[in-house]
Design a protein around this motif. Structure first.
Motif, PDB file in Angstrom:
ATOM      1  N   LEU A  33       5.293   0.893   4.512  1.00 42.12           N
ATOM      2  CA  LEU A  33       5.524   2.323   4.743  1.00 42.12           C
ATOM      3  C   LEU A  33       6.139   2.996   3.531  1.00 42.12           C
ATOM      4  N   MET A  34       7.116   2.335   2.908  1.00 37.44           N
ATOM      5  CA  MET A  34       7.747   2.887   1.715  1.00 37.44           C
ATOM      6  C   MET A  34       6.717   3.064   0.602  1.00 37.44           C
ATOM      7  N   THR A  47       3.488   3.483   0.940  1.00 35.39           N
ATOM      8  CA  THR A  47       2.505   4.514   1.297  1.00 35.39           C
ATOM      9  C   THR A  47       3.056   5.925   1.110  1.00 35.39           C
ATOM     10  N   TYR A  48       4.310   6.152   1.550  1.00 39.47           N
ATOM     11  CA  TYR A  48       4.854   7.509   1.569  1.00 39.47           C
ATOM     12  C   TYR A  48       5.720   7.863   0.364  1.00 39.47           C
ATOM     13  N   THR A  49       6.246   6.884  -0.336  1.00 40.63           N
ATOM     14  CA  THR A  49       7.110   7.189  -1.488  1.00 40.63           C
ATOM     15  C   THR A  49       6.627   6.532  -2.780  1.00 40.63           C
ATOM     16  N   GLY A  50       5.707   5.558  -2.663  1.00 39.54           N
ATOM     17  CA  GLY A  50       5.253   4.856  -3.851  1.00 39.54           C
ATOM     18  C   GLY A  50       6.194   3.755  -4.299  1.00 39.54           C
ATOM     19  N   TYR A  51       7.292   3.573  -3.552  1.00 39.29           N
ATOM     20  CA  TYR A  51       8.286   2.551  -3.939  1.00 39.29           C
ATOM     21  C   TYR A  51       8.083   1.284  -3.114  1.00 39.29           C
ATOM     22  N   HIS A  52       8.130   0.133  -3.790  1.00 38.89           N
ATOM     23  CA  HIS A  52       8.048  -1.149  -3.113  1.00 38.89           C
ATOM     24  C   HIS A  52       9.327  -1.932  -3.376  1.00 38.89           C
ATOM     25  N   PHE A  53       9.825  -2.599  -2.345  1.00 36.05           N
ATOM     26  CA  PHE A  53      11.040  -3.389  -2.502  1.00 36.05           C
ATOM     27  C   PHE A  53      10.797  -4.535  -3.479  1.00 36.05           C
ATOM     28  N   GLY A  54      11.798  -4.815  -4.264  1.00 32.98           N
ATOM     29  CA  GLY A  54      11.766  -5.966  -5.166  1.00 32.98           C
ATOM     30  C   GLY A  54      12.597  -7.091  -4.582  1.00 32.98           C
TER      31      GLY A  54
END
Length: 479
Positions: free
Chosen positions: A441-442, A444-451
């Motif tokens: 979800l992050m 898709t909607y913010t372009g940020y992926h958890f590292g």
């Protein structure tokens, strides 16, 4: 042919140590080394065991994408080792544990104990298979492809060698073989650095200057909070990676628990933790020197960082006359020292935690064979499924599988409240799934992926769910 002779000679050394340490070995020897290990031997050997073939191949290549910012994570490692030494080790020694997951049974209940051990088995089998995949790929590329040996037989042969020298002495054997393998690992690393600097015609002083003035020598990132390389994200991730992948990992803690006393184990842990930083500094420095070597010879950098060192070795076969066995020696030492301890820890945990038959020697031998077979299958599966940087793949996988362990131990240590043991397995399975959905979800909607911070999020979700599902004390229920 020289490389084949090297592999055989290397294995003979390991097997000789195995024969010496495995005499009159019992389950206590296999599981805990009879609690007679000298702390300085364990500390030195654990450096090589934790580095693995992944570090040898992937860390030098990191400078191509993220410069030397991985050292921010390594700084976090140091604090993490101190916390493990003075928070977790006293608990494990006080309870006289054979496997650390026994604590979950005493503190939270039998289902928490079983699910914790199960997550370790899955995590360690996956991570160890990824790491050992490296050495098999390298050997296939440099040796066995020319002999038309299928990759499957390469994997089976290498795992068989590990099983042969670990099957009797277990953890006691590994304390000594890890020392040997750490010596070989750093000898190979220094020889490769020496070869690179020699070809670049650099003195040692000029080498240091070339590294520190290179644009890829950037270590700290404080100005970009959205970057995965932000200092605080990397530092805190390093702390939690150590707490989970060392302090909550039977593989790494099993060696610490072979020390003669808690004080010795703490000295071992702190010494080992400090040594890890300069070790990775050497690997990253090699990476910078390699990029300069490519530029000097007008050779294009490889597409991925994981290919930086292997491609260099391929070119130097004709350019520098660099013996490929320097590289193979380092890979063998790094990969064997991590894979052998993983197989031993998996055998220990399955016998003690899942089967709950720590005194059954016949069972232990059968399980050790089973672990070797499953280990082989996982390596072959990873070759089919892998599509990202190897070291990132390990940390991503561990963020999903070690997160519930972090939450379980944190709840047990930081609270005194009981939890609903019946619901714990469902919570531990749901938490990684929820993290995966949140990451999607992050993105898709913010372009940020958890590292690497995914590990902390996973643990926090597990902790919160355990807290919300806790059983009320009897005295409150009666009101």
């Amino acid at each position: 042919m020289q490389i084949i002779i090297l592999v055989i000679a290397y294995f003979c050394l390991l097997f000789g140590i195995s024969r010496w340490t495995g005499r009159k070995a019992t389950n206590e020897t296999f599981y805990r080394g009879d609690r007679r290990s000298q702390w300085y031997l364990v500390a030195f050997g654990m450096v090589g065991a934790s580095i693995s073939g992944v570090t040898f191949v992937s860390v030098p290549g990191m400078v191509m994408g993220i410069d030397m910012t991985y050292l921010q994570t390594c700084l976090g490692f140091i604090l993490g080792y101190v916390l493990v030494a003075y928070v977790l080790l006293p608990l494990y020694y006080r309870l006289n544990l054979t496997t650390i997951y026994s604590y979950l049974g005493q503190r939270l209940g039998p289902r928490s104990y079983r699910i914790g051990a199960s997550f370790f088995l899955l995590s360690k089998m996956t991570g160890a298979a990824v790491r050992f995949y490296v050495v098999c790929i390298i050997l296939q590329r440099f040796v066995f492809d020319a002999l038309d040996v299928p990759f499957t037989f390469t994997v089976m042969g290498m795992v068989l060698l590990i099983w042969l020298y670990t099957r009797q002495g277990g953890i006691r054997t590994l304390v000594f073989t890890d020392v040997l393998q750490t010596v070989f690992l750093f000898t190979a690393l220094l020889l490769i650095i020496w070869q690179v600097t020699g070809d670049l015609a650099l003195t040692w002083g000029e080498t240091v200057h070339a590294i520190t003035t290179d644009s890829k020598s950037r270590i700290f990132v404080f100005d970009d909070w959205l970057s995965k390389q932000n200092f605080w994200k990397q530092f805190l991730s390093g702390v939690f990676i150590v707490i989970v992948m060392t302090g909550l990992d039977q593989d790494m803690m099993q060696k610490n628990l072979t020390c003669r006393s808690l004080r010795d184990a703490q000295k071992n842990m702190c010494t080992y933790g400090v040594m890890f930083f300069p070790a990775n500094l050497l690997f990253l420095s090699l990476g910078i020197l390699l990029t300069q070597w490519y530029a000097t010879h007008g050779i294009a950098l490889p597409a991925t960082g994981d290919e930086l060192l292997p491609t260099f070795v391929t070119h130097t076969s004709s350019v520098l006359h660099l013996p490929s066995y320097f590289f193979i020696l380092g890979i063998l030492a790094a990969s064997f020292s991590s894979a052998d301890s993983a197989m031993t820890a998996l055998t220990t945990s399955f016998c003690v935690d899942i089967c709950q038959r720590p005194d059954d020697e016949a069972l232990r031998k059968k399980v050790h064979i089973l672990v070797a077979v499953v280990f082989t299958i996982f390596i072959l599966l990873f070759r089919v499924l892998n599509s990202t940087s190897i070291i990132d793949a390990i940390y991503i996988l561990c963020s999903y599988t070690y997160g519930p362990l972090l939450g379980l131990f944190a709840y047990g240590l930081l609270t005194k409240r009981p939890t609903n043991d019946r619901l714990v397995p469902y919570i531990c399975i749901a938490s990684p799934i929820l993290c995966y959905l949140l990451d999607g979800l992050m993105g898709t909607y913010t372009g940020y992926h958890f590292g690497y911070e995914l590990l902390m999020l996973n643990g926090m979700i597990t902790f919160t769910a355990l807290f919300l599902s806790r059983k009320e004390p009897k005295e409150l229920l009666s009101l």
